[in-house]
Scaffold this motif. Structure first.
Motif, PDB file in Angstrom:
ATOM      1  N   UNK A 475     -37.556 -17.008  34.831  1.00 63.32           N
ATOM      2  CA  UNK A 475     -37.576 -17.287  36.270  1.00 63.32           C
ATOM      3  C   UNK A 475     -36.900 -18.621  36.573  1.00 63.32           C
ATOM      4  N   UNK A 476     -37.143 -19.628  35.726  1.00 67.36           N
ATOM      5  CA  UNK A 476     -36.473 -20.915  35.921  1.00 67.36           C
ATOM      6  C   UNK A 476     -34.955 -20.761  35.857  1.00 67.36           C
ATOM      7  N   UNK A 477     -34.492 -20.018  34.849  1.00 66.47           N
ATOM      8  CA  UNK A 477     -33.053 -19.834  34.691  1.00 66.47           C
ATOM      9  C   UNK A 477     -32.475 -19.017  35.835  1.00 66.47           C
ATOM     10  N   UNK A 478     -33.220 -18.005  36.279  1.00 66.33           N
ATOM     11  CA  UNK A 478     -32.702 -17.162  37.369  1.00 66.33           C
ATOM     12  C   UNK A 478     -32.600 -17.947  38.671  1.00 66.33           C
ATOM     13  N   UNK A 479     -33.624 -18.758  38.978  1.00 62.72           N
ATOM     14  CA  UNK A 479     -33.592 -19.528  40.225  1.00 62.72           C
ATOM     15  C   UNK A 479     -32.486 -20.582  40.211  1.00 62.72           C
ATOM     16  N   UNK A 480     -32.105 -21.026  39.009  1.00 64.55           N
ATOM     17  CA  UNK A 480     -31.061 -22.053  38.904  1.00 64.55           C
ATOM     18  C   UNK A 480     -29.661 -21.455  38.808  1.00 64.55           C
ATOM     19  N   UNK A 481     -29.543 -20.143  38.955  1.00 65.38           N
ATOM     20  CA  UNK A 481     -28.259 -19.466  38.748  1.00 65.38           C
ATOM     21  C   UNK A 481     -27.154 -20.084  39.603  1.00 65.38           C
ATOM     22  N   UNK A 482     -27.326 -20.074  40.906  1.00 65.00           N
ATOM     23  CA  UNK A 482     -26.279 -20.585  41.800  1.00 65.00           C
ATOM     24  C   UNK A 482     -26.099 -22.091  41.671  1.00 65.00           C
ATOM     25  N   UNK A 483     -27.160 -22.788  41.271  1.00 68.64           N
ATOM     26  CA  UNK A 483     -27.074 -24.240  41.151  1.00 68.64           C
ATOM     27  C   UNK A 483     -26.230 -24.656  39.949  1.00 68.64           C
ATOM     28  N   UNK A 484     -26.368 -23.935  38.840  1.00 70.49           N
ATOM     29  CA  UNK A 484     -25.713 -24.364  37.596  1.00 70.49           C
ATOM     30  C   UNK A 484     -24.395 -23.635  37.350  1.00 70.49           C
ATOM     31  N   UNK A 485     -24.041 -22.667  38.201  1.00 69.10           N
ATOM     32  CA  UNK A 485     -22.857 -21.846  37.911  1.00 69.10           C
ATOM     33  C   UNK A 485     -21.606 -22.700  37.748  1.00 69.10           C
ATOM     34  N   UNK A 486     -21.339 -23.559  38.733  1.00 73.03           N
ATOM     35  CA  UNK A 486     -20.142 -24.386  38.651  1.00 73.03           C
ATOM     36  C   UNK A 486     -20.186 -25.319  37.451  1.00 73.03           C
ATOM     37  N   UNK A 487     -21.348 -25.875  37.172  1.00 74.33           N
ATOM     38  CA  UNK A 487     -21.468 -26.790  36.033  1.00 74.33           C
ATOM     39  C   UNK A 487     -21.188 -26.068  34.721  1.00 74.33           C
ATOM     40  N   UNK A 557      -5.978 -36.148  29.099  1.00 71.49           N
ATOM     41  CA  UNK A 557      -7.106 -36.056  30.029  1.00 71.49           C
ATOM     42  C   UNK A 557      -6.816 -34.932  31.022  1.00 71.49           C
ATOM     43  N   UNK A 558      -7.817 -34.142  31.284  1.00 78.21           N
ATOM     44  CA  UNK A 558      -7.660 -33.041  32.233  1.00 78.21           C
ATOM     45  C   UNK A 558      -8.815 -33.098  33.222  1.00 78.21           C
ATOM     46  N   UNK A 559      -8.499 -32.820  34.443  1.00 81.78           N
ATOM     47  CA  UNK A 559      -9.503 -32.865  35.517  1.00 81.78           C
ATOM     48  C   UNK A 559     -10.365 -31.605  35.418  1.00 81.78           C
ATOM     49  N   UNK A 560     -11.685 -31.744  35.418  1.00 85.31           N
ATOM     50  CA  UNK A 560     -12.548 -30.560  35.248  1.00 85.31           C
ATOM     51  C   UNK A 560     -12.420 -29.605  36.430  1.00 85.31           C
ATOM     52  N   UNK A 561     -12.321 -28.344  36.081  1.00 87.59           N
ATOM     53  CA  UNK A 561     -12.255 -27.295  37.109  1.00 87.59           C
ATOM     54  C   UNK A 561     -13.206 -26.159  36.722  1.00 87.59           C
ATOM     55  N   UNK A 562     -13.876 -25.553  37.698  1.00 82.88           N
ATOM     56  CA  UNK A 562     -14.763 -24.413  37.391  1.00 82.88           C
ATOM     57  C   UNK A 562     -13.961 -23.135  37.176  1.00 82.88           C
ATOM     58  N   UNK A 563     -13.102 -23.154  36.173  1.00 83.54           N
ATOM     59  CA  UNK A 563     -12.254 -22.000  35.865  1.00 83.54           C
ATOM     60  C   UNK A 563     -12.510 -21.639  34.419  1.00 83.54           C
ATOM     61  N   UNK A 564     -13.384 -20.698  34.205  1.00 81.08           N
ATOM     62  CA  UNK A 564     -13.757 -20.322  32.840  1.00 81.08           C
ATOM     63  C   UNK A 564     -12.741 -19.343  32.271  1.00 81.08           C
ATOM     64  N   UNK A 565     -12.613 -19.277  30.936  1.00 75.50           N
ATOM     65  CA  UNK A 565     -11.700 -18.303  30.321  1.00 75.50           C
ATOM     66  C   UNK A 565     -12.215 -16.891  30.502  1.00 75.50           C
ATOM     67  N   UNK A 566     -11.316 -15.950  30.497  1.00 79.84           N
ATOM     68  CA  UNK A 566     -11.698 -14.542  30.603  1.00 79.84           C
ATOM     69  C   UNK A 566     -12.158 -14.044  29.245  1.00 79.84           C
ATOM     70  N   UNK A 567     -12.767 -12.877  29.248  1.00 79.92           N
ATOM     71  CA  UNK A 567     -13.203 -12.288  27.984  1.00 79.92           C
ATOM     72  C   UNK A 567     -12.021 -11.978  27.091  1.00 79.92           C
ATOM     73  N   UNK A 568     -10.871 -11.648  27.679  1.00 79.71           N
ATOM     74  CA  UNK A 568      -9.680 -11.390  26.870  1.00 79.71           C
ATOM     75  C   UNK A 568      -9.202 -12.674  26.201  1.00 79.71           C
ATOM     76  N   UNK A 569      -9.219 -13.785  26.894  1.00 82.82           N
ATOM     77  CA  UNK A 569      -8.813 -15.049  26.290  1.00 82.82           C
ATOM     78  C   UNK A 569      -9.736 -15.428  25.131  1.00 82.82           C
TER      79      UNK A 569
END
Length: 1287
Positions: A475-487, A557-569
């Motif tokens: 429940x803790x992890x589920x409630x934090x879903x939208x909060x931690x997604x970008x991080x 140095x690279x600026x952090x972006x919420x762009x995760x790799x795809x499953x294919x990558x």
């Protein structure tokens, strides 16, 4: 006027949709059933864009994934298969002629089920062929295609796992061969008239061989694998991969670990049966490593109620694979049922949760605190503008680490639940003991032995606690879903970019600078995953701070972006790392990363290994929601398909259902620490229902779950409400116990109540159950209302089965119930206790002043109290007569009820019963207080009127009896002579009253009637004392508000004549202030309060002038006697006192009194023990109200005898008599004296409370003149002059 959008949004932001409902239930369901990020949503079609020549590998992966999905559906069909033959009807002998029709219909029914089995047979053959072909494609020495990738290896393992589970299910399901044999028999009967049935018979024969052959699927797979060429290389790669993953714990989720454990023994057997060098496997993987793995996990979960044993699989398959039978070290391992006792105990300590719950509890608490702290840091970061990038990276990286740790904890905990269940299924209880049954052990079903009687109370507690931890962290992890997604996405992006842009760059400049092939692979890794745009987004001044130093410290140095790799990558990166390490050689000795002969330095190899396994974690973290739902799914605890078949029952009772066992344990154990987890086991039903619909796709399973949940929830509500009511009832009873009693005893702590955590449960308004939302608070409130009403009903039933002395116990129990209701009302919305009490008393009508309790009190007084109780004037108590023959009273039996309807628990029940016994043998002032408090001002007047009507009826009943006694008296009765002494006087009395000897019934009935009248009047006098005390207490509370003060002569006067009382003045001033002050929004409400204050002033002032109940009762009795005054008090014709011929009532009572006094002496008992003092109260009251007191005192036989005894006291006349005679006379004289004192006491009280100023008395002055009217001076109340206890 339109509201600006900014103001509207600001207003909306102030609204809160949250309530105060505690989070004591697991998270809700996710409706979506689509595939997540762990499997490519586009089937890896984007892999070709990276130009890695993985088209063959991608095609094979998609094919295997399709087979895996189909195989899981086949497994679901096979697992949920139910025996059809048991449901088919059997024809009676009278309908044998319709047997052909029955065979045809049976065949049609079974043919549908057999078609599914034929489909499974065809599918397994196709799957085995395709898997074997896929393995052979990558096992050729001249292999010119890339692969297999790590994703491909996992797909092979998962498909092999599906085949193993399918084969195990086929072996375990005994109903399938039974149905098939019946199907084949019906086919033989119905196919007689068919044509060309040979092909069908061949299919049936093939299906029969498939179903009857154990491990037929694996044997077929073995044939397909080695049909063309050996697949030793790929099998060994799979074994090495599985062994390393298990040894190094690289599987993040427990399902992956269980897959590896299930397929490893099969892989070992298949690899050992190779036609070539079968020993090459044990050169790459030492046997000791395999033995350790198989020893560490002797039992593996396969299905919810089915388990696998690696050693059992090895031993069973050795008979089918002769080459493997030479591996004696593997075959000598013990199966679960062969384990020695000491070894079994060691495994027991490993598998049972109870042995690890302490460490799990510490892990849970530690993670909860640290996860909450990381979320707080993240919230703080998001609220800040221009935060330091390094600190932001650290905070988000910490959140990622906490999420991965949470996944690992959930995986480990849920895996423990799976493994404990598998261990329990493999080790059923040998000696089941039932507390509520006397059946022998052999009569218990197998499922009861593995579930119901296989979990001790401590193990159930540990299971509830662990499931609560799983659901709580989920429940803790589920409630934090939208909060931690970008991080999470930023952290994964940063990890990948740091590796490909910095780590790989360093490797290219150092280790791989002269190795062109490896450098090309590393360059490909940078090409397919590097985000080159990200490292140009940082402002120039910030970038310069990182560009100092030499070659070693130069990093991008690279600026952090919420762009995760795809499953294919991720898929491609894992493949390329694998290629770098292995060099594309499947025969490379050693493990994946354990090759000591590699040219890659150890540090670089370690970095590659770490990032390789991080890539596997990334997939699960990106698929956040699906990963959490998989990890907290404990629905498997409900399923029991295998045992339903083996036990040959339709369904097991809920006592055998593990979820309900956990719920029941929480309620029955009364463990304060577990109470808030009582709803957690219902999440097992939620998970099971979701699994039945989404995974197994069987509606009938959902229907069974729903039916059990409906039943269990009803029982749960009943049990929970009983527990809640018991706790609050015990709490109330403990609070009302006398503190001095608790202080005086040594074991007072056993009457104290330990606090229980019911508050959180009572606040639950939204309980999620099978897609429904249930208002638990409302259900408990309804049930509590019913329980309170049932409790009141029971208390009244109990009182109705006892005598009037039980009124004190009734009041005490109602007080306890009222306090329990008050405590419950703090957390629940309950009906008013007064309303419930009036409802159960049938006292709701506005025109009825009676009540059930008042009616019962009156009925009890009429049938039992007045006839059978006698009065002790000294103690002011009524007691049941032990010598007077009692009048039988019909009473219902004492109703049976649970202890909660008394005081909550046995200890408190015994304490209050001891208190009740102190008041059960008499009726006195405590009982009268209880009656006044219970009946109140509404029903008490009705009871008083009923008692007075009873007095009037008794007087009417006495009239013919008195007349009969009057007629029997002689015509002349003179004064007793002094010359005969006491003995002579008694002889004269006997001669006068001898006429009554022929009418004993008249005497008895007359005395009983007088006694009942006296009992009623004395009862009302006690009531008058209590009411006066109650009125005084109320007056002391209201007098200051009414402005009443004591005057100089003791009278109550108004403090300010002609002015308003303080309460009226107060509210009038408030009303005036509200009119003059414009800030008051509603001044009319204060004017209304002022008018209500005036009404209250009039009401309470009128109550202060209430009269005396006793005086009213005496006036009523006097009025009732007026009707018979002409018969019982005849006015002399001459106007003088009639001494000899008078037959007034005082003469009748005088004769009755001296007779029962003499009878009491002869019976060696006191008159009090036979009739009590009520006779004197009744007789003297009638005499007094008839104006015959002076006549009675002059002409009473006892008075005359006592006068003669005083004269004779100094003489020696009595000394000449026999001792027995003298003793008898002395006793009689003492009783007469006692009766005279009592009569004088009664007359004194009557004079004080009811002076007869208007009554005409016939008396003579000493001068001989007639005295027509006598005035009696008011004297002090007789009750106030009585000696007090201890005085």
């Amino acid at each position: 006027m339109a509201v600006p959008i900014e103001e509207a949004m600001a207003a909306l932001s102030t609204f809160s949709l949250e309530d105060d409902q505690p989070e004591i239930q697991g998270p809700g369901f996710w409706v979506s059933t689509e595939r997540g990020a762990t499997t490519s949503p586009i089937d890896y079609s984007d892999v070709s864009a990276y130009r890695l020549s993985l088209s063959e590998d991608t095609k094979a992966i998609n094919q295997l994934n399709l087979l895996i999905r189909e195989g899981k559906e086949m497994s679901s069909v096979l697992y949920t298969y139910r025996n059809c033959v048991k449901a088919l009807p059997q024809l009676p002998d009278s309908m044998k002629q319709n047997q052909a029709d029955l065979y045809l219909e049976t065949y049609q029914v079974l043919d549908l089920e057999m078609s599914r089995l034929r489909e499974i047979q065809r599918w397994q053959a196709s799957a085995a062929s395709k898997l074997a072909a896929d393995m052979q494609r990558f096992s050729r020495p001249e292999r010119r295609i890339n692969g297999p990738t790590i994703t491909h290896l996992w797909s092979m393992l998962k498909l092999l796992d599906v085949l193993v589970q399918l084969d195990h299910l086929k072996n375990a399901k005994a109903s399938i061969p039974n149905d098939f044999s019946w199907y084949k028999r019906t086919f033989t009967q119905v196919s007689v008239q068919w044509q060309d049935t040979d092909s069908v018979r061949e299919e049936l024969d093939d299906l029969q061989i498939f179903l009857s052959t154990r491990w037929a699927i694996l044997l077929n797979l073995h044939v397909e694998m080695f049909r063309v060429n050996n697949v030793d290389d790929i099998l060994q790669v799979l074994i090495v991969f599985a062994v390393e993953s298990l040894e190094l714990n690289f599987a993040l989720l427990f399902p992956e670990r269980h897959i590896l454990l299930r397929v490893l023994p099969v892989l070992v057997v298949l690899a050992s049966s190779s036609e070539k060098d079968s020993e090459s496997l044990y050169k790459r993987v030492k046997v000791n490593r395999l033995i350790n793995i198989f020893k560490n996990d002797p039992v593996i979960p396969a299905f919810p109620d089915l388990h696998l044993s690696p050693t059992s699989i090895l031993k069973e398959l050795s008979t089918y694979f002769p080459k493997f039978s030479s591996q004696t070290r593997l075959l000598t391992l013990h199966s679960p049922h062969e384990l020695p006792p000491r070894e079994a105990q060691d495994y027991q300590r490993h598998y049972l949760i109870i042995n690890h719950i302490g460490a799990i509890r510490a892990e849970h608490d530690d993670f909860s605190v640290r996860f909450a702290a990381s979320l707080n840091q993240l919230v703080l970061l998001r609220s800040m503008d221009g935060a330091d990038l390094e600190w932001a990276k650290e905070v988000k990286g910490n959140v990622y680490d906490m999420v991965v740790e949470g996944f690992q904890l959930l995986s480990r905990w849920t895996g423990r639940v799976w493994e404990q269940c598998a261990w329990k299924f493999s080790r059923p209880s040998k000696d089941p003991i039932s507390s509520d049954s006397h059946e022998i052990a052999s009569s218990y079903s197998d499922y009861e032995k593995v579930v119901r009687y296989n979990y001790s109370a401590e193990e159930r507690k540990a299971m509830v606690e662990l499931v609560s931890y799983i659901k709580g962290i989920g429940l803790l992890l589920q409630k934090a879903d939208t909060l931690v997604a970008d991080a999470l996405w930023e952290t994964i992006h940063a990890e990948v970019q740091d590796f490909v842009q910095n780590t790989l760059a360093m490797m290219l400049r150092t280790t791989f600078r002269k190795k062109k092939d490896l450098s090309r692979i590393l360059s490909d890794m940078r090409t397919l995953s590097a985000d080159w745009m990200a490292n140009t987004s940082r402002p120039e001044p910030d970038m310069q701070t990182f560009q100092h130093g030499g070659e070693e410290s130069r990093v991008s140095f690279f600026y952090p972006r919420p762009v995760a790799p795809t499953s294919a990558q991720i898929h491609c990166l894992q493949f390329l790392i694998y290629e770098v390490v292995s060099g594309g050689n499947m025969r490379k000795p050693g493990g994946l990363f354990g090759n000591t002969g590699s040219e890659i330095p150890v540090n670089d190899l370690k970095q590659l290994e770490t990032f390789f396994y991080k890539l596997g974690f990334f997939l699960h973290v990106l698929d956040y929601t699906a990963s959490v739902s998989d990890l907290i799914d404990v629905g498997f605890l409900w399923f029991r398909e295998f045992y339903l078949e083996s036990s040959r029952v339709i369904q097991f009772p809920i006592e055998c259902s593990l979820p309900w066992m956990l719920v029941d344990h929480v309620i029955e154990s009364q463990d304060a620490g577990l109470l808030e987890s009582v709803l957690i086991p219902f999440d097992i039903y939620n998970d099971a229902a979701q699994h039945a619909l989404v995974v197994l796709k069987q509606r009938f399973l959902y229907d069974e779950i729903e039916a059990e949940v409906d039943n269990c929830f009803d029982i749960f509500i009943a049990k929970l409400c009983d527990s809640v009511f018991t706790y609050y009832k015990s709490w109330a009873a403990s609070e009302l116990l006398d503190p001095s009693f608790l202080f005086a005893i040594d074991v007072g702590e056993k009457f104290s109540i330990h606090p229980m955590r019911f508050t959180a449960i009572l606040k639950m308004t939204r309980v999620k159950l099978l897609g429904r939302t249930i208002n638990l608070r409302s259900l408990i409130s309804e049930r509590m209302n019913k329980i309170c009403r049932d409790n009141i009903e029971f208390l009244f039933d109990r009182f109705e089965s006892q005598d009037l002395c039980a009124i004190v116990e009734l009041e005490k129990l109602i007080c306890i119930l009222r306090l329990a209701h008050e405590l419950l009302s703090k957390d629940l919305t309950l009906d008013s206790f007064g309303l419930m009490l009036n409802e159960m008393q049938e006292n709701l009508s506005l025109v009825s002043y009676s009540s059930r309790l008042a009616s019962q009190i009156w009925l009890e007084m009429q049938n039992d109290f007045l006839p059978n109780f006698i009065l002790c004037n000294t103690t002011q108590r009524f007691v049941r007569s032990s010598r007077m023959p009692s009048v039988p009273a019909q009473k219902p039996s004492v109703p049976y009820a649970k202890p909660i309807f008394y005081c909550g628990n046995q200890d408190l029940n015994s304490a209050y019963q001891s208190f009740a016994r102190l008041h059960s043998a008499f009726f006195g002032m405590p009982h009268m207080y209880s009656i006044v408090r219970l009946l109140g001002s509404r029903s008490l007047p009705w009871l008083i009127r009923a008692l007075l009507d009873h007095v009037s009826n008794k007087i009417t009943t006495l009239e013919p009896l008195i007349t009969g006694l009057q007629e029997a008296l002689p015509k002349s009765i003179g004064l007793l002579p002094f010359d005969g002494g006491v003995a002579g006087c008694m002889r004269n009395v006997h001669e006068h009253l001898n006429c009554w000897q022929s009418k004993p019934e008249l005497k008895i009935e007359t005395i009983r009637g007088i006694k009942e009248i006296g009992s009623v009047l004395y009862w009302i006098s006690l009531l008058d004392i209590v009411l006066r005390e109650v009125d005084t207490s109320q007056f002391m509370l209201t007098a200051p508000w009414l402005g009443l003060i004591p005057g100089p002569d003791g009278q109550i006067v108004q403090s300010h004549d002609g002015e308003d009382s303080p309460i009226i003045s107060l509210f009038k001033s408030v009303a005036a202030a509200s009119v003059s002050n414009p800030s008051f929004s509603n001044p009319s409400s204060f004017r209304l309060l002022a008018r209500q204050a005036e009404a209250a002033d009039l009401l309470y002032k009128s109550n202060n002038n209430a009269g005396s109940v006793l005086e009213y009762a005496l006036a009523f009795t006097s009025a009732a006697l007026d009707k018979y005054c002409s018969k019982w008090s005849i006015v002399p014709r001459t106007g003088f006192v009639d001494i000899t011929t008078s037959k007034d009532f005082y003469r009748i009572y005088s004769g009755l009194q001296i007779e029962y006094l003499e009878e009491a002496v002869q019976a060696q008992t006191s008159n009090h023990g036979m009739l009590g003092d009520s006779v004197a109260w009744g007789g003297c009251t009638i005499i007094y109200l008839l104006g015959q007191q002076l006549h009675f005192e002059l002409f009473d036989f006892s008075h005359q005898v006592l006068n003669i005894a005083e004269v004779e006291a100094g003489s020696s006349t009595l000394a000449q008599k026999s001792p027995q005679f003298v003793q008898g006379l002395e006793m009689l004289i003492e009783d007469m004296k006692r009766a005279r004192r009592l009569n004088n006491h009664v007359f004194s009280m009557l004079k004080a409370r009811c002076p007869l100023e208007d009554k005409q008395a016939c008396a003579i002055k000493q001068s001989g003149a007639i005295l027509h009217r006598i005035k009696f001076e008011n004297t002090v109340s007789a009750f106030e002059t009585l000696p007090q206890k201890g005085a």
